[in-house]
Write an enzyme that holds these catalytic residues in place. Structure first.
Site, PDB file in Angstrom:
ATOM      1  N   ILE A 163       0.837  -1.204   0.000  1.00 32.07           N
ATOM      2  CA  ILE A 163       0.000   0.000   0.000  1.00 32.07           C
ATOM      3  C   ILE A 163       0.871   1.253   0.000  1.00 32.07           C
ATOM      4  O   ILE A 163       0.631   2.196  -0.764  1.00 32.07           O
ATOM      5  CB  ILE A 163      -0.951  -0.006   1.205  1.00 32.07           C
ATOM      6  CG1 ILE A 163      -1.910  -1.190   1.108  1.00 32.07           C
ATOM      7  CG2 ILE A 163      -1.736   1.308   1.292  1.00 32.07           C
ATOM      8  CD1 ILE A 163      -2.699  -1.466   2.374  1.00 32.07           C
ATOM      9  N   ASP A 182      11.440   3.393   6.466  1.00 28.18           N
ATOM     10  CA  ASP A 182      11.272   1.942   6.422  1.00 28.18           C
ATOM     11  C   ASP A 182      12.638   1.311   6.655  1.00 28.18           C
ATOM     12  O   ASP A 182      13.560   1.539   5.869  1.00 28.18           O
ATOM     13  CB  ASP A 182      10.707   1.492   5.073  1.00 28.18           C
ATOM     14  CG  ASP A 182      10.319   0.015   5.077  1.00 28.18           C
ATOM     15  OD1 ASP A 182      11.131  -0.820   5.522  1.00 28.18           O
ATOM     16  OD2 ASP A 182       9.205  -0.315   4.617  1.00 28.18           O
ATOM     17  N   ALA A 242      -3.819   1.764   8.097  1.00 21.35           N
ATOM     18  CA  ALA A 242      -3.143   0.482   8.311  1.00 21.35           C
ATOM     19  C   ALA A 242      -3.884  -0.314   9.380  1.00 21.35           C
ATOM     20  O   ALA A 242      -4.869  -0.986   9.087  1.00 21.35           O
ATOM     21  CB  ALA A 242      -1.679   0.711   8.684  1.00 21.35           C
ATOM     22  N   ARG A 243      -3.426  -0.226  10.605  1.00 23.28           N
ATOM     23  CA  ARG A 243      -4.101  -0.853  11.743  1.00 23.28           C
ATOM     24  C   ARG A 243      -4.050   0.099  12.929  1.00 23.28           C
ATOM     25  O   ARG A 243      -3.081   0.843  13.109  1.00 23.28           O
ATOM     26  CB  ARG A 243      -3.433  -2.186  12.107  1.00 23.28           C
ATOM     27  CG  ARG A 243      -3.703  -3.309  11.119  1.00 23.28           C
ATOM     28  CD  ARG A 243      -5.176  -3.728  11.141  1.00 23.28           C
ATOM     29  NE  ARG A 243      -5.444  -4.868  10.253  1.00 23.28           N
ATOM     30  CZ  ARG A 243      -5.850  -4.750   8.995  1.00 23.28           C
ATOM     31  NH1 ARG A 243      -6.015  -3.539   8.463  1.00 23.28           N
ATOM     32  NH2 ARG A 243      -6.091  -5.819   8.267  1.00 23.28           N
ATOM     33  N   ASP A 266      -9.175   5.705   9.294  1.00 24.07           N
ATOM     34  CA  ASP A 266     -10.063   4.642   8.832  1.00 24.07           C
ATOM     35  C   ASP A 266      -9.998   3.445   9.771  1.00 24.07           C
ATOM     36  O   ASP A 266     -10.850   2.570   9.712  1.00 24.07           O
ATOM     37  CB  ASP A 266      -9.678   4.199   7.411  1.00 24.07           C
ATOM     38  CG  ASP A 266     -10.683   3.221   6.833  1.00 24.07           C
ATOM     39  OD1 ASP A 266     -11.885   3.555   6.826  1.00 24.07           O
ATOM     40  OD2 ASP A 266     -10.285   2.117   6.398  1.00 24.07           O
ATOM     41  N   GLU A 271     -11.398  -1.198  18.015  1.00 24.95           N
ATOM     42  CA  GLU A 271     -12.219  -1.012  16.829  1.00 24.95           C
ATOM     43  C   GLU A 271     -13.462  -1.885  16.935  1.00 24.95           C
ATOM     44  O   GLU A 271     -13.330  -3.118  17.010  1.00 24.95           O
ATOM     45  CB  GLU A 271     -11.402  -1.386  15.597  1.00 24.95           C
ATOM     46  CG  GLU A 271     -11.998  -0.931  14.292  1.00 24.95           C
ATOM     47  CD  GLU A 271     -11.052  -1.152  13.115  1.00 24.95           C
ATOM     48  OE1 GLU A 271     -10.888  -0.228  12.301  1.00 24.95           O
ATOM     49  OE2 GLU A 271     -10.484  -2.270  13.016  1.00 24.95           O
ATOM     50  N   HIS A 290     -13.487   1.747   8.734  1.00 27.40           N
ATOM     51  CA  HIS A 290     -12.653   0.684   8.158  1.00 27.40           C
ATOM     52  C   HIS A 290     -13.145   0.317   6.756  1.00 27.40           C
ATOM     53  O   HIS A 290     -13.416  -0.851   6.445  1.00 27.40           O
ATOM     54  CB  HIS A 290     -12.654  -0.546   9.076  1.00 27.40           C
ATOM     55  CG  HIS A 290     -11.446  -1.417   8.893  1.00 27.40           C
ATOM     56  ND1 HIS A 290     -10.774  -2.004   9.942  1.00 27.40           N
ATOM     57  CD2 HIS A 290     -10.780  -1.814   7.781  1.00 27.40           C
ATOM     58  CE1 HIS A 290      -9.762  -2.713   9.490  1.00 27.40           C
ATOM     59  NE2 HIS A 290      -9.742  -2.611   8.172  1.00 27.40           N
TER      60      HIS A 290
END
Length: 332
Positions: A163, A182, A242-243, A266, A271, A290
């Site tokens: 992504i 990264d 992402a999470r 999102d 959650e 989400h």
């Protein structure tokens, strides 16, 4: 269809018509022998697996472990019409050399598109201006808002995941500087992706928009913590598709309550959020349930990816989206 490999659907059957609408089902049936009315949700209750060569799986797929493989001696490929395979592929699958392909790349596309839209809207100041316009119910035609705009802004991308890479690709046509953090990417690869490699602390202190695309691992929990949120410049927008666990929710709420930062979320942790969470009502938060990943007709793209993999498999060609088990430890 004796000349076609025997295949089996394994997923929650509610997703089958969305992943494989009729034109895709016909294409799949042209290369494998598969019954669209036989969808396995529990391998223990499934019939004979001794002739199955290909499993086409999706959300809700039962786990493929050593016990299942003992009943499926001919199995040679798993085509997963969803994202991560971690939850349903046991070690025995890798040990036996069974090819596993995933539609994670297809699911990355709508997430990246959502992220691009969020970046451009955030840079334009749309969320704050919407609140102001709603409160004042009027505006001065031609008034310039000096604090907004996308020309020359810095977007920090955390994680060169599928992504994250797609987001960087989508940002190429815009006059936007991209920073990338990264630990598995070097400066040359970052440059090829259209970004400048920096460490995470530098990224959060310099970016106008911080977009999270790292995997949900033990070491990435609260990657965006109180210290890194405090290091962000006034007006920075945090985007998380992402999470939720990657961002310390309590620390984020504390910063957002000051009005110093904004967020497009999102995903959250927990959650869904409790009803009393301030995130539902803060004017500097744009929150969605989400939905950045594949929705509606986008599910058919994931099915398409796996139909094309089935066509490659039966033609003796390499799978394009084959999962590398050596990389699973650092991916979602």
């Amino acid at each position: 269809m004796a000349d076609h490999p025997k295949a089996l659907f394994a997923m929650d059957p509610v997703f089958l018509p969305q992943l494989f609408p009729e034109p895709l089902m016909r294409r799949l049936g042209a290369v494998v022998d598969i019954d669209p009315d036989a969808v396995v949700e529990d391998f223990a209750a499934a019939g004979a697996l001794d002739e199955v060569e290909v499993i086409v799986s999706g959300w809700g797929s039962p786990r493929l472990d050593a016990g299942v493989l003992e009943r499926a001696p001919k199995l040679r490929a798993v085509l997963h019409a969803a994202g991560s395979v971690k939850g349903h592929i046991g070690d025995a699958v890798w040990e036996r050399g069974i090819a596993v392909s995933s539609a994670a790349g297809a699911n990355a596309l709508p997430v990246a598109e959502y992220t691009l839209a969020a970046i451009l809207l955030a840079g334009k100041g749309i969320f704050g201006l919407r609140e102001r316009f709603g409160a004042e119910r009027s505006f001065t035609l031609g008034h310039i808002h000096p604090e907004v705009g996308n020309f020359g802004i810095r977007v920090g991308v955390i994680g060169a995941s599928a992504i994250g890479r797609r987001v960087m690709d989508l940002l190429r046509p815009f006059d936007i500087e991209v920073l990338l953090a990264d630990p598995y990417v070097d400066a040359g690869e970052a440059a090829a992706l259209g970004a400048r490699l920096v460490d995470l602390d530098h990224l959060v202190s310099q970016a106008n928009v911080v977009s999270v695309h790292a995997p949900d691992l033990a070491e990435t929990r609260h990657l965006i913590n109180a210290e890194r949120l405090a290091a962000m410049k006034d007006g920075t927008v945090v985007i998380n598709t992402a999470r939720g666990r990657l961002v310390d929710t309590d620390a984020l709420v504390a910063e957002l309550l000051t009005g110093r930062l904004s967020a497009v979320l999102d995903v959250t942790h927990p959650e869904p959020l409790p009803d009393a969470s301030p995130l539902f009502d803060l004017p500097n938060v744009f929150m969605t349930p989400h939905v950045a990943g594949s929705q509606g007709n986008e599910l058919a793209r994931m099915g398409l990816f796996m139909v094309e993999e089935a066509e490659r498999l039966t033609a003796g060609l390499p799978l394009l989206h084959r999962v590398d088990p050596e990389l699973l430890g650092r991916r979602a």
